[in-house]
Design an enzyme around this catalytic site. Structure first.
Site, PDB file in Angstrom:
ATOM      1  N   ASP A   1      41.364  39.316  28.304  1.00 53.57           N
ATOM      2  CA  ASP A   1      41.446  40.098  29.529  1.00 53.57           C
ATOM      3  C   ASP A   1      40.274  39.662  30.407  1.00 53.57           C
ATOM      4  O   ASP A   1      39.380  38.930  29.965  1.00 53.57           O
ATOM      5  CB  ASP A   1      41.369  41.593  29.181  1.00 53.57           C
ATOM      6  CG  ASP A   1      41.442  42.474  30.411  1.00 53.57           C
ATOM      7  OD1 ASP A   1      42.278  42.207  31.295  1.00 53.57           O
ATOM      8  OD2 ASP A   1      40.650  43.430  30.502  1.00 53.57           O
TER       9      ASP A   1
ATOM     10  N   ASP B   1      38.650  41.906  33.550  1.00 53.87           N
ATOM     11  CA  ASP B   1      37.754  43.001  33.914  1.00 53.87           C
ATOM     12  C   ASP B   1      37.217  43.695  32.672  1.00 53.87           C
ATOM     13  O   ASP B   1      37.974  44.067  31.773  1.00 53.87           O
ATOM     14  CB  ASP B   1      38.489  44.033  34.776  1.00 53.87           C
ATOM     15  CG  ASP B   1      38.850  43.477  36.143  1.00 53.87           C
ATOM     16  OD1 ASP B   1      37.966  42.928  36.807  1.00 53.87           O
ATOM     17  OD2 ASP B   1      40.029  43.589  36.535  1.00 53.87           O
TER      18      ASP B   1
END
Length: 242
Positions: A8, A10
């Site tokens: 991922d 963020d």
């Protein structure tokens, strides 16, 4: 066969949320009430597009955004982890799967000089006519998943990526999924018993998995630093005799 490492963006690669950048760029670090309402209640992709257009109208150019992103902090240990993966390409493929957008992610990875490590970036496309124009963001795809946001289901996107790679003759021994948020739960619950789910400690994904004991087939290994992820990769490699 290689191991596929999925990141991922963020609060995973990046040690903050790129959504927060929008408010830093805004005059007075806030938006007009109608944009705040849209940002709060969504749809998120429309709120992001409206916020980016507003910033452009306020003179926040693509170049201003990129210069700010150049200083974005990566999560501790990530650079060292990426250097390890770069040195061991024979054993690992790395990709990004994020609900951010291609510009924010690409600019961050390029600033950190790690962009060539990643085979692909699964995220919402973004375009810009020139540095002075507004950044435009569009949905990654449409899908029928009832739990994911309508513009991106990471489970389906990851399945599609693996299927495409398999069709090209590239098969993966296992998947290591590194994430933090609610939208990482759907792909993590799709992992097999040979895979590893790595939720960031103290973040939503770890809490959601703790509330769903037994629903995840994969081994669950929480992490704080990229160095812990590297340790896990080395352990699995030793067990495999690689």
């Amino acid at each position: 066969m290689k191991t596929l490492v999925v990141f991922d963006f963020d609060d995973t690669i990046l040690d903050e949320s790129s959504d927060d950048w929008l408010f830093r760029w805004a005059p007075g670090q806030s938006f007009p009430p109608h944009l705040l309402e849209l940002y709060k209640n969504g749809p998120w992709i429309e709120a992001l597009g409206a916020a980016l257009l507003y910033l452009s109208e306020q003179g926040v150019t693509g170049e201003v955004m990129r210069q700010t992103i150049n200083d974005a902090p990566l999560t501790p240990g990530m650079i060292e982890l990426f250097q390890f993966l770069e040195s061991n390409r024979a054993h690992y493929d790395s990709i990004v799967a994020s609900d951010s957008n291609l510009s924010f992610i690409s600019w961050t990875l390029e600033a950190a000089r790690v962009h060539t490590l990643f085979r692909t970036i699964i995220t919402n496309p973004s375009t810009q006519v020139d540095e002075s124009s507004a950044l435009s963001v569009s949905p990654f795809h449409s899908h029928s998943c009832p739990v994911c946001p309508p513009h991106l289901c990471k489970r389906r996107a990851l399945r599609d990526f693996v299927a495409e790679e398999t069709a090209r003759g590239r098969r993966y021994r296992r998947v290591i999924y590194v994430g933090d948020g609610n939208n990482d739960l759907c792909p993590v619950l799709d992992l097999s018993a040979s895979d590893v789910a790595m939720p960031r400690r103290g973040f939503a994904l770890e809490k959601r998995l703790a509330a769903k004991v037994g629903s995840c087939k994969a081994e669950v290994v929480p992490w704080d630093s990229g160095l812990e992820i590297q340790t896990l990769l080395c352990r699995l490699s030793d067990e495999q005799g690689e």
